[in-house]
Structure formats: C-alpha cells, structure tokens
Design an enzyme around this catalytic site. Structure first.
Site, PDB file in Angstrom:
ATOM      1  N   CYS A  87       0.720  -0.930  -0.034  1.00 60.75           N
ATOM      2  CA  CYS A  87      -0.041  -0.016   0.583  1.00 60.75           C
ATOM      3  C   CYS A  87       1.276   1.520   0.047  1.00 60.75           C
ATOM      4  O   CYS A  87       0.593   2.086  -0.188  1.00 60.75           O
ATOM      5  CB  CYS A  87      -0.711  -0.056   1.094  1.00 60.75           C
ATOM      6  N   HIS A 333      -9.376   2.407  -2.502  1.00 63.79           N
ATOM      7  CA  HIS A 333      -8.359   2.331  -2.236  1.00 63.79           C
ATOM      8  C   HIS A 333      -7.388   1.607  -3.496  1.00 63.79           C
ATOM      9  O   HIS A 333      -6.954   0.364  -4.073  1.00 63.79           O
ATOM     10  CB  HIS A 333      -7.578   0.856  -1.101  1.00 63.79           C
TER      11      HIS A 333
END
Lengths: 385, 463
Positions: A87, A333
């Site tokens: 991430c 995301h």
C-alpha cells in the site's frame, strides 16, 4: 545516513488526480491521462515531451507495467520505471522521483500512481497465493487482529471506530473527487454487516480505481512553474516483520509506522509531531488502522486515541485534522494511486485550495500508508517554503 | 469422531427437525475428510508414545480423495514420523480396516516391524436425501500394533473372500451405490459374516459363550441380530452397541471404531470377537490383558460421543460436501503450487517450527535469519502439533468465503513460544476470547485446484 539529504531540495509544482471510484467506463489510460494533464496544467507545463525528463510509476495491479504509463502519455526516450511496495507503492514511487531530482540527475520528473482493481471482477482484494497456509485470507482479517488485544488493554470498542468512519464520510462529502459522498451516523456504522470482527462494512474502505500524478522539480527551478509551490521535507519507507510471525509483536502498535515515523521526523527535523504537523492524511484502509496510526505516529499518547476521537482532535475543525478529504474510506483504495492521492490533498490544503474542507493556516502536512499484513509503511512530509 | 452431528430428521431440508428418537449421525466438518480424521485418531492413539518407535503406517479407507497418491504418507508426515517409516494404503473395501489390522499383526509377528500404526477412516458421501445418507456416518479409529505390555492380543482369525456386487462406487461415481437391501443382507452380509465367525469358532475350538462381547459390523440393527442368532451369540447382552442413531455407519472405520468402544468397556481377561464385512468377511478373537486400563485414559469413543455440536441445518451439510451451488468456488483457482508444498511440507504437514539455537526464540514459519538475534541458519526444528497453545488475538471473518461463516482466524501462541496465524475449527465465536487454551487439528485448509490442501488449525482445548 544523512537524514537532511533531501530536506527542502525538491518542490512539487503541479498535481492532478482523476475522480476515484468504480470507473467501469474508464481504462487505466483514461485515468492516467486525466490525472497527468491536470498536473501539467497545474504546473503550467505545455510541452511535457520536452519538459519531463523521467517518469516514476507505482502500481500493484498493472496490466502492462511501465508501458501503461509511457504509452498513455507518449513519454518515450527517457527512463520510465515502476515500483511495487504494497500500500506504500504510490509513496515509494514519489520517493524515487524525489531522490532523482535531489541528487541532481534530473530537473523535472513525473510521478504517476495508479491502479484499476475493478477490472478484476472481485469486490475486495483477493489474496492470490500459491501456498497453503492462511487461505482463505482477507486484508480485513489481517488488520483486525490487533482489535481484541487493543480493545481489552485500552477499553476502546467498535463505537470509537465508528466515530472515525463518521468523520471521514463527512469529510468525503466535501471532496469533489471522492467516491462515497454520503454522511453516516455512528448507529449506521454499528448496525452494518460484519466483514471481519470488529470491522463492519463502514469500518472498511472500498476497492476503487484511480490515478494521481505529481510534477516535481528542484527547488531553484520551482518559481519558473508557480509561486505557491510546496517543498518536500521528508519521504520515508520502512519495513517491519509480518505481525503473523514476529515473536515480539504486541498487538497494540504496528512497527512499520513506528519505524517510518522515526525516519521521516529525522528528515524533516520534527521533534513534536502533534505541534509541528498541521494536517495529516493517514492510511484508513480500516478504521482501526487510522486509530492505531494516531498513536504510532506520535500524534497522541499510546492508548489515548479514544479520548481524542471523542473530543474531535482529528476532525476537520479540530487541532490536527486527519483525512481532510475523507481518506481511503471515501476515495477507496486503488493501491498504487493512494499515496499520490494523499499528496494531492496535502498540496491543495497547503496552497489554500481545498474549498469547503480547507484547514486554516496549514503549513506542514503529513501523509502515511501502511500495507501488507501489515509490513510496510511509506510517509511523506511536505511544507510551505 | 467429528464433533458435528446432523439430525436424521433434518435430512431432506426444508427446516425439518428430528422427531423423537429420530437420532443423528456424525458429520465431518467442511475442513475434515478421511485424512484429517485419521490424523486426529492417530494423535490420540500415539499420545504419550515416542513417535520415533513407529515403523509402519497402514491406512484403510474407501473415501480418500486421490485415486493416485498415497494417503498413509500424508498421515505419516502430519504425525511427523520417521522418514524411513513403511506406509501403505489398504482400500476399495469396507473390510480394509480389519485387513490392515491383520497385515500389521503379521508384520510385527514376522519381525519386519516393531510397531505399526493402523488407521481406518472414512467419510463416504451418499446421494443427497437418500437412505444411505441417513445411515452413513464419518469417523476414524487408530491402533498401534506391537509387542510387550499390549492391551489386547489377537489369538485367532478366519477370513473369507467373496465376489458380490452389493455396495460399490466406480472411479467416476460421486456417491456410494447399493443393490437392493434384502439381497445384500441375505446373500452378502449374513452369509459371509456367519461363515467367517463359524470358521473362527471351529478353528479355535471356542464357543460363543467364551466371548464377553461380539463386535459385529452391520448395516442395520436387524441384520446384526440375525448374525448373532445364527452364530450362537445373545444379541441383547453379548453384542457391542452399534451406536445407531448416534454415530452412523462409518464404512471401513465402523468395525474398528466399535472395537475401540468395546476395549474402553472391557475388563482385563475378557475375550472379544471382532467380525467385519466387505467383499467377504473376517473374524478375529481378541484377548484383553491387564494393560487395557492404559487405553481408558485416551480419547476414545466415550470422549468423542460426549463432545458434540449440532449442525444447524441440512443445507449447511450439503454446502460442506460441495453438493450445493454457491458463489464461492472452493475448488476453483490455480490451486497450490506443488513446489511450494514440497518446500513447506515440514512446516505445513508436520507442523514444525524453528527454535533458534543461539537465543532460543521459537518462530513459525521457518526462518533463515532469526527475528531476535539475527543468527543465520542456526535453528532446530520442533514439532508443534502435539503441544497446546493459547490465543493472542482473533477475528471473525465473514468475507473470507467460508462454507460456514464466520471464519475464525487467530494468532495463536504455541506453548514454548512459536506464533502461528491459524484458522480455528470446531468452535463457535461465542467461546472465543483472548488467552483461550487451544490444541491443534490437521484439517483441509482449502480445495483450490480441485485437490485437498491440508494444514493445521487450532481448536478449543476440550478436556
């Protein structure tokens, strides 16, 4: 290591961001072009083929890797490279770009973060693996593992998490490029279906598609692009053991954030983050991630997040607004895009161009990503000259 | 015996509940099959016994998922037995369990092995809503065959082979098939059982009255009474309880499991008759010694009968066996990499962890460099499967695609230090809490690629 090697040497002079969401009708090319051309316009770049000297890309689910960006923007004949770092991918791509400018190799480079997970036909990130252990597995299942221990130790609960979701949903309604634009209540969050206890539906961010782009240049050249440029003060990456096998993991903090914060604060010369940082975009893949991050970043004492949530410290009108654009909670995301999207928000806030969500007198802004099981953290600190 | 029970009255669905006296059957959980039940039985059998002393493993079953690939070797690996253990599968007949017992006894007698582990296990699938589905049960039994202070000895045996098409399943059949009941009972079951038992009595010079209990495989209570009557046994007092309405017919494991129940109830000096059926029949005369008390401390049929939980409904059972359409494709995907499996089998199948020789820190999975002192390649392997542990953390995952959500996912600390990210099985979220004591069970973790992929799970420690 020289922690001051990059401080105030690199400027962000332009940024762009496509609308995040389930972009069924857009290809990666569409999103990259939309974000890049907004950044070009923002930086006043009229001839990118001449002015952009190198491209650093970040994506976790690319179809064609670097070619996806080079083909879309027609940026050929120069280095285009790609990084993947869970991430923290977007933040890490930015880091390579900053280093390349700080060392004097290039004057002006492009940083592109993008991902298009909704083309994969799954509603959540599926854990692709060739091994046996741990399947079936979900990121919610990994990130929720701190909850039971944290709750018992500090007396927090699902209500505290719900308040974070309510705050971020509210902020998201004020961000033009967010995906979710609906206010929710604590009650909505508490009665939603459980995904992985204690996370209900509203404790989890969504999967979405998106792209965000930054134009960075050396400080001396920044004025040629614009007057209200923003300086890079720190950009850090840190890895830590997988909490699932770390013999000393205590289920109360995530080491990647603790390690990356040490690096970033040393680079930026920050001694008291709560006082010296004005706004922060932190990784709220799950509400508990945001809660732990308040503490792991040193924005408040370990165990005190619950009280700060209750008193509104991190709300838009609080002492240290966090996730002013609604965060991953309302943007979703698209992994590679997220770190650059956070920079986009911080950049707009520091320039005073954040419209209804504008925070007053913000001059130093932090962004933070944590990913894996979790094992990696990326952080940036930017500020006004 | 798996923990779960399905009410017989619920079979067929529609929310039907069992009527009075309707009974129940044992049902393997979605992550159990004949291999995982075999490992569980063998772990109980070997409790307190040095596993290095086991020279052989014979596995008997008719429901092993692979047509080519041995089950006994998976079981031996899960039990973390020696590399030079002799393994073999005995299969294709309901009689395989007793055939394995005899083969083990023969090899110990012949001196080719000191101890041989014999495990019979079956998880047979019948057509949904069929009569067989109601009569079947799932389970496993394990025996360690050796010499010395044994709990029981086998004095005599008699075997009969027969060719009859009564109960069968071809390579392409999903469900067990059966010819008409009365034909099977009359010309298959009764004829063969009577011939085998009478043959044994004749050979040994013993009479029915010389036995305290007859352990008789039987498809139903009436047929069992017929065999007892024809061979001189008193059905009401002398025949081991068949556990109908409790366990169900566990196939190749049925007679062995009944033998476990009989041994649990036997006094030293008593004599048992064990008779099993399938493609013929065989009968064994078993003498119980004064050491039988050692078996009573193990988890046998009594412990397992008491540990039970009811399956909520029939649809859940169908889902467990992949007999119901679902949007979760448990058999799809690319599956496990054979090379990853090969590299990780000491961790995944034998469930070993790493202990740093320098600083003593336990870690899982194996590390090349120690988490704590950073020493390189200085570890010893430690078996974790036979230890207990406690929960450090947990979550209830409703999103993971489990056939029985929520999936309980834990961080478990094994006594001695290793931490393992483990699913929990045979448990309800209500009983899960921090520090909960757990033990370990070998289970199917997924079926991607159409093959059963085994790993360990934790389960609440039940005393």
């Amino acid at each position: 290591m020289n922690p001051e090697a990059i401080r105030d040497k690199v400027a962000i002079v332009g940024m762009g961001c496509c609308k995040f969401g389930e972009n069924w009708d857009k290809s990666p090319e569409d999103m990259i072009v939309e974000a890049a051309f907004e950044a070009y316009e923002d930086a006043g770049i009229e001839n990118p083929q001449e002015q952009i000297e190198a491209v650093f890309c970040g994506a976790v689910y690319p179809n064609k890797g670097t070619a996806e960006v080079a083909d879309a923007l027609k940026l050929f004949g120069r280095p285009v490279s790609m990084v993947t770092n869970y991430c923290a991918t977007g933040t890490d791509a930015f880091r390579y770009g900053v280093f390349s400018v700080a060392c004097g190799m290039y004057d002006t480079v492009l940083v592109v973060g993008f991902d298009k997970p909704k083309d994969r036909g799954v509603s959540g990130p599926s854990a692709v693996t060739t091994g046996v252990r741990g399947l079936p597995m979900t990121p919610a299942g990994w990130f929720s593992l701190c909850a039971a221990k944290y709750f018992e130790t500090y007396g927090a609960g699902r209500e505290d998490l719900a308040k974070i979701a309510v705050k971020n949903h509210h902020n998201g309604t004020l961000a033009p490029k967010s995906m979710l634009k609906r206010e929710i209540t604590v009650e909505d969050a508490l009665k939603a279906p459980i995904i992985s206890w204690p996370f209900g539906l509203y404790d989890c961010c969504a999967q979405s598609d998106g792209a965000a782009v930054a134009v960075i240049t050396k400080r001396e050249l920044a004025k040629r692009f614009r007057d209200d440029y923003v300086l890079v003060k720190a950009v850090a990456i840190a890895l830590a053991p997988n909490p699932q096998s770390d013999p000393s993991f205590d289920f109360l903090r995530w080491k990647p954030t603790v390690y990356a914060a040490q690096q970033a604060y040393a680079q930026a010369g920050i001694a008291n983050p709560f006082k010296e940082i004005d706004i922060a975009q932190v990784h709220d893949c799950f509400t508990l991630t945001e809660l732990l991050t308040y503490e792991d970043l040193g924005l408040c004492e370990k165990g005190s997040a619950k009280d700060h949530i209750a008193s509104g410290t991190f709300a838009l009108d609080g002492e240290l607004p966090v996730n002013t654009d609604g965060g991953l909670k309302t943007f979703g995301h698209p992994t590679g895009a997220t770190g650059v999207r956070m920079l986009y928000e911080n950049y707009k806030q520091l320039q005073g161009k954040a419209d209804k969500r504008q925070v007053k007198n913000a001059t130093v802004a932090l962004s933070h990503n944590i990913g894996g099981a979790p094992q990696t953290c990326g952080m940036t600190i930017i500020g006004m000259p | 015996m798996p923990m779960l029970r399905l009410q017989l009255g619920a079979i067929g669905g529609g929310g039907r509940k069992a009527g009075p006296g309707g009974g129940e059957r044992a049902v393997a959980n979605f992550d159990e099959d004949c291999v995982t039940m075999a490992v569980a039985a063998a772990m109980n059998c070997l409790d307190g016994i040095d596993r290095a002393s086991v020279d052989g493993v014979l596995f008997a079953s008719t429901s092993y998922p692979y047509k080519e690939k041995q089950a006994a070797s998976v079981i031996a690996k899960a039990l973390d037995l020696r590399r030079d253990v002799a393994t073999a599968d005995l299969t294709d007949s309901l009689r395989a369990g007793t055939s394995a017992l005899r083969a083990a006894i023969d090899s110990v007698k012949a001196g080719s092995a000191r101890t041989v582990l014999v495990i019979a296990s079956d998880c047979r699938v019948a057509a949904p809503r069929s009569a067989l589905e109601k009569s079947f049960g799932d389970g496993a039994g394990a025996f360690l065959i050796g010499t010395g202070d044994v709990a029981a000895t086998v004095e005599h045996h008699h075997v009969i082979s027969d060719e009859i098409i009564d109960v069968w399943r071809t390579e392409s059949d999903r469900f067990v098939k059966s010819w008409e009941d009365r034909f099977v009972v009359e010309h298959g079951y009764t004829t063969n059982m009577v011939d085998a038992i009478n043959g044994l009595l004749q050979k040994s010079g013993l009479a029915a009255k010389d036995f305290s209990k007859a352990v008789l495989y039987s498809p139903d209570a009436r047929s069992c009474a017929g065999v007892a009557r024809a061979t001189g046994f008193e059905a009401k007092t002398q025949v081991q309880d068949l556990l109908f309405g409790k366990l169900g017919n566990t196939g190749a494991a049925f007679a062995p499991m009944l033998l476990v129940a009989a041994l649990e109830q036997s006094k030293p000096g008593s004599r048992l008759l064990l008779a099993n059926y399938g493609d013929g029949a065989e009968a064994l005369a078993i003498n119980v010694t004064e050491h039988v008390a050692r078996l009573w401390t193990k988890r046998g049929m009594k412990w397992h009968m008491e540990r039970r939980a009811e399956l909520s409904d029939y649809d859940t059972y169908l889902n467990f066996r992949n007999l119901q359409t679902s949007d979760v494709d448990r058999r799809g995907g690319q599956g496990m990499s054979a090379t990853v499996h090969f590299r990780d089998r000491d961790e995944d199948i034998s469930f070993r962890g790493h202990k740093c020789r320098r600083c003593g820190t336990m870690q899982f999975p194996f590390q090349r460099v120690c988490f704590q002192c950073f020493a390189k390649d200085d570890f010893e392997q430690v078996r974790l499967s036979d230890k207990h542990g406690k929960l450090l953390s947990f979550t209830f995952d409703f999103f993971a695609g489990s056939p029985n959500p929520p999936l309980i996912v834990t961080m478990t600390e094994v006594d001695g230090g290793a931490r393992v990210y483990l699913q929990m099985t045979d448990a309800s979220p209500k009983e899960v809490k921090l520090e909960l004591p757990v033990e370990f069970a070998f289970r199917k973790i997924h079926e991607y690629g159409g093959t059963p992929n085994y790993f360990w799970k934790c389960t609440p420690l039940r005393s």
